[in-house]
Scaffold this motif. Structure first.
Motif: not given
Lengths: 219, 242
Positions: A125-135, A157-161, A168-170, A173-183
């Motif tokens: 989060e701090e280095k690779f993502l920061q305030d950017r929408p993607f890496v 494995a049951g751990m909600d990171v 991170l969650k945002a 969600d962004r990545v999942r939308a870009e890839i396509g939720a179905g895929l």
């Protein structure tokens, strides 16, 4: 079809290759293999990949292992959109997700493992993502793909990171939308049902795992 | 503004970056980072990279971590000879394949053996337990076998007739345990021949310059005695043995 891709979707690097190929409409012969059943140790698979790991591809006479190498090869060969692996030097350099960050989910004692994972996520989060929408910036790239499949592994494995990590969650969600939720969901189906799947697995088929697991705990 | 490379030549990835820059006559300022003193955890280094690892490249305002990314960046920016990171698709894929594989294989196992033989005894004053040492050495041996069987085979260099960044990365990794007195090349004639070839292509002088520090790692106990043990090392060691 000359391109064959050998995959087990339980494996993170397999998922990134699968998503990348599907998303870019790359035609391939999907060769499903089972790592839990030890197919990678068969003589047949040894001819495909001596390293005995997945993913692997066979493109005509070319046999290639290592998910990052595979994705770079496919990106170049199939001239995928620039944002996946930008031509711009500085953007491209940013792409590499270090193996040090959460590639291997450690199999040692849980506390240490969770602590290491948390440290990795913080760093991500701090280095690779920061305030950017993607890496790398405004657009999705291979870096996001590799990161997301790795981060989804402990979720299986049951751990909600993503709990208590809104940023991170945002991003997820962004990545999942870009890839396509179905895929995205299709690729992750195996790992998200891993806990169920393990119950129905034949323990005899897992024999080959024993020495490896013992070694992880021993060292 | 000149290129800055933050390096500690105890570190394998620092050596590959150092060698690549030197061989290709890329001008840079060597910014020494003393890992044994825990300098990477200081405030100043934190401003350079919060990942707190070396090597780091600083090119004007552009800061880059991860030796592989750095090597690829330097190769592209300085238009180094093609053989280092070939433009041809399949050759490049082969380099990428090795660069990916090595992280969790030679790198991991070579580093572990280095820690077990060279660092931990210097810190704790006692050797590492035999089963742990044997397991670590066995893992390293397996990686070396895979390297020979899959990545080298009967070729002069990893991807063929010419040296590439793959060979550079491979050799600095293998030299890590050598620094502690474990000669991984002994009893491996194919590997030794490859090492000699690589050393010759790189240039013996610059190779030795890069490896001077690691070959003198037996002075570490003295270093710790003089400077004291950095906090991060104590914590890391506690974790390793949990």
């Amino acid at each position: 079809m000359s391109l064959e891709i050998f995959l087990d979707l339980f494996s993170q690097p397999c998922r990134s290759v699968y998503i990348f190929a599907k998303k870019n409409n790359i035609q391939f012969d999907y060769k499903k293999i089972s790592l839990f059943e030890g197919y990678q140790y068969s003589e047949e698979y040894g001819k495909i990949n001596l390293l005995r790991k997945a993913p692997a591809i066979k493109d005509g006479d070319l046999f290639l292992a290592e998910s990052v190498a595979i994705m770079l090869y496919l990106a170049e060969k199939f001239h995928t959109p620039d944002h996946w692996y930008p031509a711009d030097l500085q953007k491209r350099a940013r792409l590499l997700i270090p193996k040090a960050l959460g590639v291997e989910i450690p199999k040692e004692k849980m506390d240490n493992a969770v602590e290491d994972l948390n440290a990795s996520l913080n760093l991500f989060e701090e280095k690779f993502l920061q305030d950017r929408p993607f890496v790398v910036g405004d657009q999705i790239s291979l870096a996001d793909l590799v990161a997301i499949v790795e981060i989804m592994q402990p979720v299986g494995a049951g751990m909600d990171v993503f709990e208590n990590r809104p940023k991170l969650k945002a991003w997820k969600d962004r990545v999942r939308a870009e890839i396509g939720a179905g895929l995205f969901d299709e690729a992750h189906q195996a790992i998200l049902y891993a806990q169920e799947a393990v119950k129905t697995m034949d323990p005899k088929k897992m024999e080959h795992f024993k020495p490896k697991i013992l070694r992880y705990f021993l060292s | 503004m000149p290129l800055e490379l933050y390096l500690d030549l105890h570190s394998q990835p620092c050596r590959s970056v150092f060698l690549f820059a030197k061989i290709n006559k890329i001008p840079f300022e060597f910014k020494a980072v003393d890992l044994s003193a825990g300098e990477q955890y200081g405030d100043e280094f934190g401003k350079v990279s919060i990942i707190r690892k070396v090597p780091v490249l600083k090119d004007g305002d552009f800061i880059l971590t991860e030796s592989i990314a750095i090597l690829q960046y330097l190769a592209a920016k300085h238009h180094t000879p093609d053989h280092w990171y070939p433009a041809e698709l399949q050759k490049r894929a082969r380099v990428d394949e090795f660069l990916s594989w090595q992280h969790t294989n030679i790198r991991t196992h070579g580093s572990k053996v280095f820690w077990f033989r060279g660092v931990l005894p210097a810190v704790t004053g006692a050797p590492v337990p035999k089963e742990k040492m044997d397991a670590a050495v066995e893992d390293l041996n397996m990686s070396l076998k895979t390297f020979e069987d899959k990545f080298l085979q009967s070729r002069p260099f990893i991807i063929g007739d010419q040296l590439s960044v793959a060979d550079l990365v491979a050799i600095v990794e293998m030299m890590q345990p050598v620094g502690t007195g474990l000669d991984v090349f002994q009893g491996r004639p194919v590997l030794s021949a490859w090492r000699d070839r690589v050393k010759k292509e790189i240039g013996v002088e610059v190779f030795d310059e890069a490896h001077k520090v690691i070959m003198n790692v037996d002075t570490l106990p003295q270093t710790f005695e003089n400077k004291g043990l950095p906090e991060f090392l104590k914590l890391r060691i506690q974790k390793m043995f949990n």
